[in-house]
Motif scaffolding. Sequence first.
Motif, PDB file in Angstrom:
ATOM      1  N   PRO A  56       0.835  -1.206   0.000  1.00 31.62           N
ATOM      2  CA  PRO A  56       0.000   0.000   0.000  1.00 31.62           C
ATOM      3  C   PRO A  56       0.868   1.254   0.000  1.00 31.62           C
ATOM      4  CG  PRO A  56      -0.706  -1.549   1.706  1.00 31.62           C
ATOM      5  CD  PRO A  56       0.613  -2.031   1.196  1.00 31.62           C
ATOM      6  N   ALA A  57       0.265   2.381  -0.301  1.00 30.09           N
ATOM      7  CA  ALA A  57       0.997   3.651  -0.364  1.00 30.09           C
ATOM      8  C   ALA A  57       1.560   4.025   0.998  1.00 30.09           C
ATOM      9  CB  ALA A  57       0.067   4.756  -0.866  1.00 30.09           C
ATOM     10  N   GLY A  58       2.750   4.616   0.968  1.00 25.14           N
ATOM     11  CA  GLY A  58       3.336   5.194   2.175  1.00 25.14           C
ATOM     12  C   GLY A  58       3.891   4.216   3.180  1.00 25.14           C
ATOM     13  N   VAL A  59       4.070   2.970   2.799  1.00 25.74           N
ATOM     14  CA  VAL A  59       4.585   1.965   3.728  1.00 25.74           C
ATOM     15  C   VAL A  59       6.109   2.078   3.824  1.00 25.74           C
ATOM     16  CG1 VAL A  59       4.859  -0.508   4.144  1.00 25.74           C
ATOM     17  CG2 VAL A  59       2.674   0.391   3.329  1.00 25.74           C
ATOM     18  N   HIS A  60       6.629   2.010   5.045  1.00 24.58           N
ATOM     19  CA  HIS A  60       8.074   2.055   5.286  1.00 24.58           C
ATOM     20  C   HIS A  60       8.478   0.732   5.947  1.00 24.58           C
ATOM     21  CE1 HIS A  60       8.315   6.344   4.304  1.00 24.58           C
ATOM     22  NE2 HIS A  60       7.184   6.485   4.992  1.00 24.58           N
ATOM     23  N   ILE A  61       9.453   0.049   5.345  1.00 25.44           N
ATOM     24  CA  ILE A  61       9.852  -1.275   5.837  1.00 25.44           C
ATOM     25  C   ILE A  61      11.364  -1.307   6.040  1.00 25.44           C
ATOM     26  CG2 ILE A  61       9.753  -3.751   5.430  1.00 25.44           C
ATOM     27  CD1 ILE A  61       7.535  -3.285   3.435  1.00 25.44           C
ATOM     28  N   ARG A  62      11.783  -1.861   7.183  1.00 26.02           N
ATOM     29  CA  ARG A  62      13.204  -2.028   7.475  1.00 26.02           C
ATOM     30  C   ARG A  62      13.408  -3.355   8.193  1.00 26.02           C
ATOM     31  NH1 ARG A  62      16.888  -1.332  11.571  1.00 26.02           N
ATOM     32  NH2 ARG A  62      18.962  -0.540  10.968  1.00 26.02           N
ATOM     33  N   HIS A  63      14.440  -4.062   7.794  1.00 30.68           N
ATOM     34  CA  HIS A  63      14.817  -5.333   8.417  1.00 30.68           C
ATOM     35  C   HIS A  63      13.590  -6.229   8.611  1.00 30.68           C
ATOM     36  CE1 HIS A  63      16.355  -8.054  11.721  1.00 30.68           C
ATOM     37  NE2 HIS A  63      17.293  -8.152  10.805  1.00 30.68           N
ATOM     38  N   SER A  64      12.906  -6.481   7.525  1.00 24.31           N
ATOM     39  CA  SER A  64      11.691  -7.292   7.560  1.00 24.31           C
ATOM     40  C   SER A  64      11.568  -8.076   6.255  1.00 24.31           C
ATOM     41  CB  SER A  64      10.451  -6.420   7.756  1.00 24.31           C
ATOM     42  OG  SER A  64      10.501  -5.732   8.997  1.00 24.31           O
ATOM     43  N   VAL A  65      10.759  -9.136   6.310  1.00 22.78           N
ATOM     44  CA  VAL A  65      10.462  -9.942   5.133  1.00 22.78           C
ATOM     45  C   VAL A  65       8.952  -9.994   4.971  1.00 22.78           C
ATOM     46  CG1 VAL A  65      10.772 -12.153   3.980  1.00 22.78           C
ATOM     47  CG2 VAL A  65      12.510 -11.349   5.589  1.00 22.78           C
ATOM     48  N   ILE A  66       8.494  -9.708   3.776  1.00 29.88           N
ATOM     49  CA  ILE A  66       7.062  -9.707   3.488  1.00 29.88           C
ATOM     50  C   ILE A  66       6.762 -10.800   2.464  1.00 29.88           C
ATOM     51  CG2 ILE A  66       5.072  -8.342   2.782  1.00 29.88           C
ATOM     52  CD1 ILE A  66       6.500  -7.255   5.277  1.00 29.88           C
ATOM     53  N   TYR A  67       5.958 -11.776   2.879  1.00 29.31           N
ATOM     54  CA  TYR A  67       5.546 -12.858   1.995  1.00 29.31           C
ATOM     55  C   TYR A  67       4.125 -12.624   1.500  1.00 29.31           C
ATOM     56  CZ  TYR A  67       9.667 -15.532   3.471  1.00 29.31           C
ATOM     57  OH  TYR A  67      10.950 -15.945   3.705  1.00 29.31           O
ATOM     58  N   ASN A 125      11.694  -5.185  11.860  1.00 30.30           N
ATOM     59  CA  ASN A 125      12.001  -6.409  12.599  1.00 30.30           C
ATOM     60  C   ASN A 125      10.807  -7.363  12.612  1.00 30.30           C
ATOM     61  OD1 ASN A 125      14.499  -5.224  13.201  1.00 30.30           O
ATOM     62  ND2 ASN A 125      13.735  -4.369  15.130  1.00 30.30           N
ATOM     63  N   GLU A 126      10.265  -7.648  11.432  1.00 32.44           N
ATOM     64  CA  GLU A 126       9.113  -8.532  11.342  1.00 32.44           C
ATOM     65  C   GLU A 126       9.231  -9.468  10.130  1.00 32.44           C
ATOM     66  OE1 GLU A 126       5.332  -6.608  11.281  1.00 32.44           O
ATOM     67  OE2 GLU A 126       5.817  -5.244  12.934  1.00 32.44           O
ATOM     68  N   ILE A 127       8.549 -10.584  10.232  1.00 34.11           N
ATOM     69  CA  ILE A 127       8.287 -11.442   9.080  1.00 34.11           C
ATOM     70  C   ILE A 127       6.770 -11.562   8.994  1.00 34.11           C
ATOM     71  CG2 ILE A 127       8.594 -13.698   8.008  1.00 34.11           C
ATOM     72  CD1 ILE A 127      11.116 -14.073   9.625  1.00 34.11           C
ATOM     73  N   ARG A 128       6.218 -11.165   7.857  1.00 38.26           N
ATOM     74  CA  ARG A 128       4.767 -11.206   7.679  1.00 38.26           C
ATOM     75  C   ARG A 128       4.397 -12.039   6.463  1.00 38.26           C
ATOM     76  NH1 ARG A 128       1.704  -5.439   8.747  1.00 38.26           N
ATOM     77  NH2 ARG A 128       2.881  -4.817  10.619  1.00 38.26           N
ATOM     78  N   GLY A 133      -1.668 -14.913   7.344  1.00 38.64           N
ATOM     79  CA  GLY A 133      -2.080 -15.443   8.636  1.00 38.64           C
ATOM     80  C   GLY A 133      -1.047 -15.368   9.738  1.00 38.64           C
ATOM     81  N   PHE A 134       0.057 -14.652   9.521  1.00 39.63           N
ATOM     82  CA  PHE A 134       1.038 -14.541  10.607  1.00 39.63           C
ATOM     83  C   PHE A 134       1.797 -13.224  10.533  1.00 39.63           C
ATOM     84  CE2 PHE A 134       3.361 -16.420   7.069  1.00 39.63           C
ATOM     85  CZ  PHE A 134       4.593 -15.802   7.113  1.00 39.63           C
ATOM     86  N   ASN A 135       2.303 -12.835  11.660  1.00 39.47           N
ATOM     87  CA  ASN A 135       3.120 -11.631  11.825  1.00 39.47           C
ATOM     88  C   ASN A 135       4.105 -11.921  12.943  1.00 39.47           C
ATOM     89  OD1 ASN A 135       4.267  -9.163  12.237  1.00 39.47           O
ATOM     90  ND2 ASN A 135       2.370  -8.031  12.511  1.00 39.47           N
ATOM     91  N   TRP A 136       5.341 -12.285  12.585  1.00 39.61           N
ATOM     92  CA  TRP A 136       6.341 -12.685  13.566  1.00 39.61           C
ATOM     93  C   TRP A 136       7.292 -11.515  13.863  1.00 39.61           C
ATOM     94  CZ3 TRP A 136       7.438 -17.310   9.935  1.00 39.61           C
ATOM     95  CH2 TRP A 136       6.473 -18.307  10.137  1.00 39.61           C
ATOM     96  N   LYS A 137       7.478 -11.221  15.126  1.00 40.05           N
ATOM     97  CA  LYS A 137       8.486 -10.269  15.548  1.00 40.05           C
ATOM     98  C   LYS A 137       9.829 -10.980  15.647  1.00 40.05           C
ATOM     99  CE  LYS A 137       5.753  -6.685  16.246  1.00 40.05           C
ATOM    100  NZ  LYS A 137       5.882  -5.409  15.482  1.00 40.05           N
ATOM    101  N   VAL A 138      10.870 -10.365  15.105  1.00 35.58           N
ATOM    102  CA  VAL A 138      12.210 -10.931  15.173  1.00 35.58           C
ATOM    103  C   VAL A 138      13.162  -9.879  15.709  1.00 35.58           C
ATOM    104  CG1 VAL A 138      11.872 -12.633  13.348  1.00 35.58           C
ATOM    105  CG2 VAL A 138      12.618 -10.332  12.748  1.00 35.58           C
ATOM    106  N   SER A 139      14.315 -10.311  16.190  1.00 39.34           N
ATOM    107  CA  SER A 139      15.265  -9.382  16.772  1.00 39.34           C
ATOM    108  C   SER A 139      15.929  -8.545  15.695  1.00 39.34           C
ATOM    109  CB  SER A 139      16.325 -10.138  17.579  1.00 39.34           C
ATOM    110  OG  SER A 139      17.017 -11.035  16.748  1.00 39.34           O
TER     111      SER A 139
END
Length: 293
Positions: free
Chosen positions: A255-266, A279-282, A285-291
């Motif tokens: 979507p517009a205006g999304v800012h992503i850092r150190h994350s993986v989007i599936y 710091n997420e993997i999405r 059906g899931f949204n995992w917080k990672v270090s």
Amino acid sequence: MENCSLNVLILAAGLGTRLRPLTNDVPKPLVPVVDASILDLQARKARAIGDVRLHANAHYLAEQVVAAGETLGFEKVWVEQPEILGTAGPLHRIYAAGYRGGLLVMNGDAYCSFDLKAFVRNAQAQAARPDGPQVALLAVDFPQVNTFRVGADGRLAGIAGRFGATEGTPATFSGVSWYSDAALSRIREGEFDIREFWKQEIAAGRAPFVDMSQLNATWIDMGSPEGLMHAVEARLEELGRDPNEAVVVPGVELPAGVHIRHSVIYAGAQIQPGETIENEIRGKGFNWKVSGH
């Protein structure tokens, strides 16, 4: 089926339970890690050895692994139904089918930087000695595990909590191993746990050689969300990119205006316009917080 090529088996039959629901629709060895699946990356590393024949085993979502094997030029994907055959089972199947030239075994859920050519060379050199070990196991130093006990002769003396010596140099099995044809001929039909075969080899005076020359190489178990994130970081660094970079799987529209850092989007991830993701993997059906890195 006599041949002199080194056979390589990438173990890809696991259920991927620690990565559910990501692995509900795709087997763990085919989960994308930046630009390629682990199965693809392991195949590339194996081919760097030289003349090899690639094999994989498959059980969970086996048809996807079979299709990937065809695309990647595998010799054969050995489907295991109705039950998984463990690690010893697929080794026996390959030998019983007539493949010769030795067998290198790799995990389909580990990101690593091993020099496989050097490992195979060391293993073959050990096996060529009079009464030399016909099995070689590549070790890493992973204090959280380190269940191996390695004797002063460089051979496996025991596994903590299972069998053999309680003393010796501690180490962790990397999942990478090599078997000569002679060793493969001794794996019986119906054998399941490869550790029981190692135990038999020790009892017969043929203890496996433990290669400890690459203890500090990169070795990441990507079977958990944290492990998957570490594998992504390692792959980004290998590609000369920022390990904090956002990785968005092809086909995902943000979507517009999304800012992503150190994350993986599936595929299937729920993302709101203007959202900041760090710091997420999405995925579906899931949204995992990672270090953070």
